[in-house]
Design a protein around this motif. Structure first.
Motif, mmCIF file in Angstrom:
data_model
loop_
_atom_site.group_PDB
_atom_site.id
_atom_site.type_symbol
_atom_site.label_atom_id
_atom_site.label_comp_id
_atom_site.label_asym_id
_atom_site.label_seq_id
_atom_site.Cartn_x
_atom_site.Cartn_y
_atom_site.Cartn_z
ATOM 1 N N ASP A 91 51.727 37.875 46.504
ATOM 2 C CA ASP A 91 50.290 37.832 45.712
ATOM 3 C C ASP A 91 50.400 37.719 44.317
ATOM 4 O O ASP A 91 51.190 38.495 43.741
ATOM 5 N N PHE A 92 49.375 37.007 43.540
ATOM 6 C CA PHE A 92 49.370 37.054 42.189
ATOM 7 C C PHE A 92 48.157 36.637 41.627
ATOM 8 O O PHE A 92 47.196 36.262 42.281
ATOM 9 N N LYS A 93 47.802 37.170 40.511
ATOM 10 C CA LYS A 93 46.654 36.995 39.659
ATOM 11 C C LYS A 93 46.656 35.614 38.977
ATOM 12 O O LYS A 93 47.600 35.646 38.218
ATOM 13 N N THR A 94 45.544 34.991 38.894
ATOM 14 C CA THR A 94 45.339 33.694 38.279
ATOM 15 C C THR A 94 44.018 33.855 37.254
ATOM 16 O O THR A 94 43.316 34.763 37.431
ATOM 17 N N LYS A 95 44.292 33.170 36.236
ATOM 18 C CA LYS A 95 43.296 32.850 35.210
ATOM 19 C C LYS A 95 41.793 32.209 35.660
ATOM 20 O O LYS A 95 40.734 32.129 35.197
ATOM 21 N N GLN A 96 41.998 31.730 37.049
ATOM 22 C CA GLN A 96 40.777 30.901 37.328
ATOM 23 C C GLN A 96 39.757 31.877 38.016
ATOM 24 O O GLN A 96 40.109 32.887 38.177
ATOM 25 N N PRO A 97 38.588 31.245 38.107
ATOM 26 C CA PRO A 97 37.589 32.076 38.826
ATOM 27 C C PRO A 97 37.583 32.856 39.971
ATOM 28 O O PRO A 97 37.234 34.014 40.071
ATOM 29 N N GLU A 98 38.600 32.352 40.659
ATOM 30 C CA GLU A 98 38.768 32.929 41.996
ATOM 31 C C GLU A 98 39.573 34.192 41.874
ATOM 32 O O GLU A 98 39.667 35.234 42.809
ATOM 33 N N GLY A 99 40.419 34.568 41.118
ATOM 34 C CA GLY A 99 41.169 35.622 40.518
ATOM 35 C C GLY A 99 42.413 35.607 41.397
ATOM 36 O O GLY A 99 43.495 35.487 40.858
#
Length: 273
Positions: free
Chosen positions: A195-203
Motif C-alpha cells: 500500500d502507498f499514497k499518491t498525489k493523484q485524486p484517488e489517494g
C-alpha cells in the motif's frame, strides 16, 4: 445581306459590352460565387496558378514542405514528437516507416475508465524485472534488476501501472513491463501487496508486485521517448529507488525470495506463483 451584317455588328457590340462588364465586376465574396456565375459576373481566375504548379511538382518528386511534415508529426504523433503512434488509420506502409525510424507500433493504454478499485484504493500491478549475468572466472551468477527513470523527479522506478477490468493482475503486470520498460519475460513469483499514497485524486493505492525473469529486451517500446532503462545490482537499486514502498518490495520481497530459493536449493526462476 445588309440586315444580317447589321445584326452581326450589334451582336459584337453586345458581346464587347458584356466582356467589359465582366472585367469591371468586383470579385465575389465567399458564398456569392455561384450566384455571380449565373449572372455572368464571376471574376476570372488568376492565370497560371503558380501555387498549383508547385504542389504538382512536389507530388511528382514525392516531397513535401518541411514545415508541413513537422506539423503533422507533432500533431498526430511521429518520430521526435514524444507521442505514441496512433493505432487507428495506420497502414502497412506507414507502420514500416515507423519501425525503420526506430518507433514502436505498440500503443500504451491511457485513461482510467476501466480502472479497478477496492475499498477506496486504486489497484496497481507492477513487477521487478531481473536477469542473471555471468561473472568471468567464477561459477556464480550475478542478479541484476531493471529500473526506469521517473518522469516527475529524481530516483528510479520499477514498471507499474493501473490494473484494469478487462485483464488479470498477471496480464496487467506484464503489460506495464512492456509499455514502460520494453521487456518481456516470465512472471515467476508474486512478491506481495504493498500500500502507498499518491498525489493523484484517488489517494491510496495497493500494488501487486511480481518478479519477472526477463527473456527479451525490445529495441523499441511505447514509452521509449520518455524512459531510460538501467540494469543495477540489488543494493544499487535499493539505494536509488524513488519510493519507499518499492524499496520495501525489493528488499523484503524480491531479495528474501531470491535468498530462499538459493539457500533452499530450488530453482530461482521457477514457475511457482
Amino acid at each position: 445581306m445588309k440586315k444580317k451584317a447589321k445584326e452581326g455588328r450589334e451582336g459584337e457590340r453586345e458581346g464587347g459590352e458584356g466582356e467589359r462588364l465582366n472585367e469591371q465586376a468586383p470579385r465575389p465574396r465567399r458564398g456569392e460565387a455561384q450566384a455571380s456565375y449565373h449572372l455572368g459576373l464571376r471574376h476570372p481566375r488568376p492565370a497560371g496558378r503558380p501555387h498549383l504548379r508547385r504542389i504538382a511538382a512536389r507530388r511528382r518528386a514525392g516531397t513535401r514542405r518541411p514545415d508541413a511534415r513537422g506539423k503533422r508529426s507533432l500533431s498526430r504523433g511521429g518520430p521526435g514528437s514524444g507521442q505514441p503512434e496512433p493505432r487507428r488509420g495506420i497502414g502497412g506502409g506507414a507502420r514500416k516507416r515507423w519501425r525503420r525510424a526506430g518507433m514502436c507500433d505498440l500503443v500504451a493504454r491511457t485513461g482510467r475508465h476501466l480502472q479497478r478499485y477496492e475499498d477506496g484504493r486504486r489497484l496497481v500491478a507492477g513487477c521487478i524485472p531481473f536477469r542473471y549475468r555471468h561473472i568471468k572466472d567464477e561459477q556464480k551468477k550475478l542478479v541484476e534488476v531493471l529500473m526506469i527513470n521517473s518522469q516527475s523527479g529524481p530516483g528510479l522506478l520499477f514498471p507499474k501501472g493501473g490494473w484494469e477490468n478487462d485483464e488479470t493482475v498477471e496480464e496487467a503486470a506484464a503489460r506495464e513491463a512492456i509499455e514502460e520498460a520494453g521487456v518481456r519475460g516470465d512472471l515467476v513469483k508474486l512478491l506481495g501487496f504493498y500500500d502507498f499514497k499518491t498525489k493523484q485524486p484517488e489517494g491510496m493505492c495497493r500494488a501487486a508486485v511480481f518478479a519477472l525473469h526477463v527473456k527479451e529486451e525490445l529495441a523499441s517500446w511505447p514509452e521509449q521517448s520518455t524512459r531510460q532503462r538501467s540494469w543495477l545490482t540489488v543494493p544499487e537499486a535499493a539505494e536509488r529507488s524513488r519510493h519507499p514502498w518499492m524499496q520495501e518490495a525489493l528488499v523484503t520481497g524480491f531479495s528474501a525470495w531470491l535468498e530462499n530459493g538459493i539457500n533452499g536449493g530450488g530453482c530461482v526462476d521457477g514457475s511457482e506463483r
